[in-house]
Design a protein around this motif. Sequence first.
Motif, PDB file in Angstrom:
ATOM      1  N   UNK A 148       0.871  -1.186   0.000  1.00 35.72           N
ATOM      2  CA  UNK A 148       0.000   0.000   0.000  1.00 35.72           C
ATOM      3  C   UNK A 148       0.907   1.235   0.000  1.00 35.72           C
ATOM      4  N   UNK A 149       1.449   1.520  -1.177  1.00 37.16           N
ATOM      5  CA  UNK A 149       2.475   2.545  -1.306  1.00 37.16           C
ATOM      6  C   UNK A 149       2.504   3.040  -2.756  1.00 37.16           C
ATOM      7  N   UNK A 150       3.549   3.787  -3.099  1.00 34.46           N
ATOM      8  CA  UNK A 150       3.674   4.305  -4.468  1.00 34.46           C
ATOM      9  C   UNK A 150       3.598   3.182  -5.478  1.00 34.46           C
ATOM     10  N   UNK A 151       4.349   2.100  -5.198  1.00 39.15           N
ATOM     11  CA  UNK A 151       4.320   0.898  -6.022  1.00 39.15           C
ATOM     12  C   UNK A 151       3.946  -0.279  -5.128  1.00 39.15           C
ATOM     13  N   UNK A 152       2.908  -1.001  -5.504  1.00 41.19           N
ATOM     14  CA  UNK A 152       2.162  -0.907  -6.762  1.00 41.19           C
ATOM     15  C   UNK A 152       0.862  -0.111  -6.707  1.00 41.19           C
ATOM     16  N   UNK A 180      -0.301   1.335 -10.281  1.00 36.62           N
ATOM     17  CA  UNK A 180      -1.393   0.568 -10.890  1.00 36.62           C
ATOM     18  C   UNK A 180      -2.661   1.400 -11.030  1.00 36.62           C
ATOM     19  N   UNK A 181      -2.899   2.323 -10.093  1.00 39.28           N
ATOM     20  CA  UNK A 181      -4.083   3.183 -10.198  1.00 39.28           C
ATOM     21  C   UNK A 181      -4.012   4.043 -11.461  1.00 39.28           C
ATOM     22  N   UNK A 182      -2.823   4.572 -11.754  1.00 37.43           N
ATOM     23  CA  UNK A 182      -2.658   5.373 -12.974  1.00 37.43           C
ATOM     24  C   UNK A 182      -2.902   4.510 -14.206  1.00 37.43           C
ATOM     25  N   UNK A 183      -2.309   3.332 -14.253  1.00 38.02           N
ATOM     26  CA  UNK A 183      -2.469   2.463 -15.418  1.00 38.02           C
ATOM     27  C   UNK A 183      -3.907   1.964 -15.551  1.00 38.02           C
ATOM     28  N   UNK A 220       2.596  -6.490 -13.110  1.00 37.83           N
ATOM     29  CA  UNK A 220       2.203  -5.793 -14.334  1.00 37.83           C
ATOM     30  C   UNK A 220       2.136  -6.665 -15.587  1.00 37.83           C
ATOM     31  N   UNK A 221       3.055  -7.610 -15.805  1.00 32.84           N
ATOM     32  CA  UNK A 221       2.952  -8.404 -17.041  1.00 32.84           C
ATOM     33  C   UNK A 221       1.600  -9.098 -17.179  1.00 32.84           C
ATOM     34  N   UNK A 281      -1.875  -4.653  -2.896  1.00 36.39           N
ATOM     35  CA  UNK A 281      -2.823  -3.536  -2.832  1.00 36.39           C
ATOM     36  C   UNK A 281      -2.894  -2.839  -4.193  1.00 36.39           C
ATOM     37  N   UNK A 282      -3.600  -3.466  -5.128  1.00 35.82           N
ATOM     38  CA  UNK A 282      -3.872  -2.866  -6.434  1.00 35.82           C
ATOM     39  C   UNK A 282      -5.383  -2.875  -6.656  1.00 35.82           C
TER      40      UNK A 282
END
Length: 368
Positions: free
Chosen positions: A130-134, A138-141, A222-223, A340-341
């Motif tokens: 629960x941080x910048x990544x992911x 992932x929220x942006x993508x 991500x893949x 956390x995505x």
Amino acid sequence: MPIRTLVIGAYGNFGRIICRHLDCMPEVQLVIAGRNGASLAKLAEQLTDSERWCGDAMADGFAEALRALRIDWVIHTGGPFQGQPYHVAEACIEAGANYCDLADCRAFVSGIAQLDERARKAGVALLSGCSSVPSLSSAILDEQRQRFSHIETIEHGITSSAKMPGLSTIEGVLAYAGRPIPQWRNGHPCTVDGWLGLQLRHLPGLGWRLLNNVDVPDMAIFPARYGAASVAFKAGSGLMAGGLANAALALLVKLGPVRDPLPWARRLYRLGVRVEHWGDGKSAMYLDVRGRDENGQPLRLHAQVTALDDKGPEIPSCAAVALIAKVADGYRPQPGARPCVGEISVAEYLAAIDAPDKIRYSLDYRHG
């Protein structure tokens, strides 16, 4: 009823930021936790309304403490997470408390899934990374993927300001200096050397930054989530000398003269604190995404979250703040243990940071 939220490592670099935000939320009853009673007392003086729990969350008896304190949510900031067992998450299952952590370690974030069945049976959510990544990446993508018929490559990274994070963060990220880390190229797994692969990248508003290969949970997520054949991540300091020092350490580890990078990580941390005032206070997370639009034409996205005045630590910290704010508004994550995505939107993330004059979000689409 207020959401009783316990923050482990409350007086740490990220913990203090989280506590400051939660302290302003009337729907939250904050419980600050850590092993140093004096540090907890000092932090409590800076907060409006909080309770304290002094103890070791990794020790036996933490589940009983959570039950006695009637905790609804635990926010675990106590890194480094590299090699850390899941004692805190398991205690949350036993106590019936929900959990999130700020881990950026790929193995830790991915491995949380081993607790999924137990978490589901207990009716609690365990959200790792629960941080910048992911979370933010992932929220942006997730919000921009509809512009693409197919995503081919994702190259993203973080360049911090010169202001040093906590020592545990530095120890965690330099633990794999000079060691192979998995990435993806052209649909096949490959390895790159941690903190090597130096690259100069120009970022809008920041200028040229020096970046190195870094391991993050996104490489595992991500893949499959976006179908990208190539995924890469790099990170670096606001001062190029920092990137060169990290690369030098990585090279010494790879070649053999240095066997354990952790003592050197501590030395680099102390040096970084001495020179952090030389930085410009600017940091950013960027994503470069290439693929095809709905007509099959080449399409490129550059997304960037920029922080000014050394506000960069707000970005990894405030995923947890955004999550608790969303819970306070009625959101209930599905029970289970997972990365956390898909839990927080970009707007919710930025609203939690609540610094529009210091945090800027930009999107740039280009064809060709």
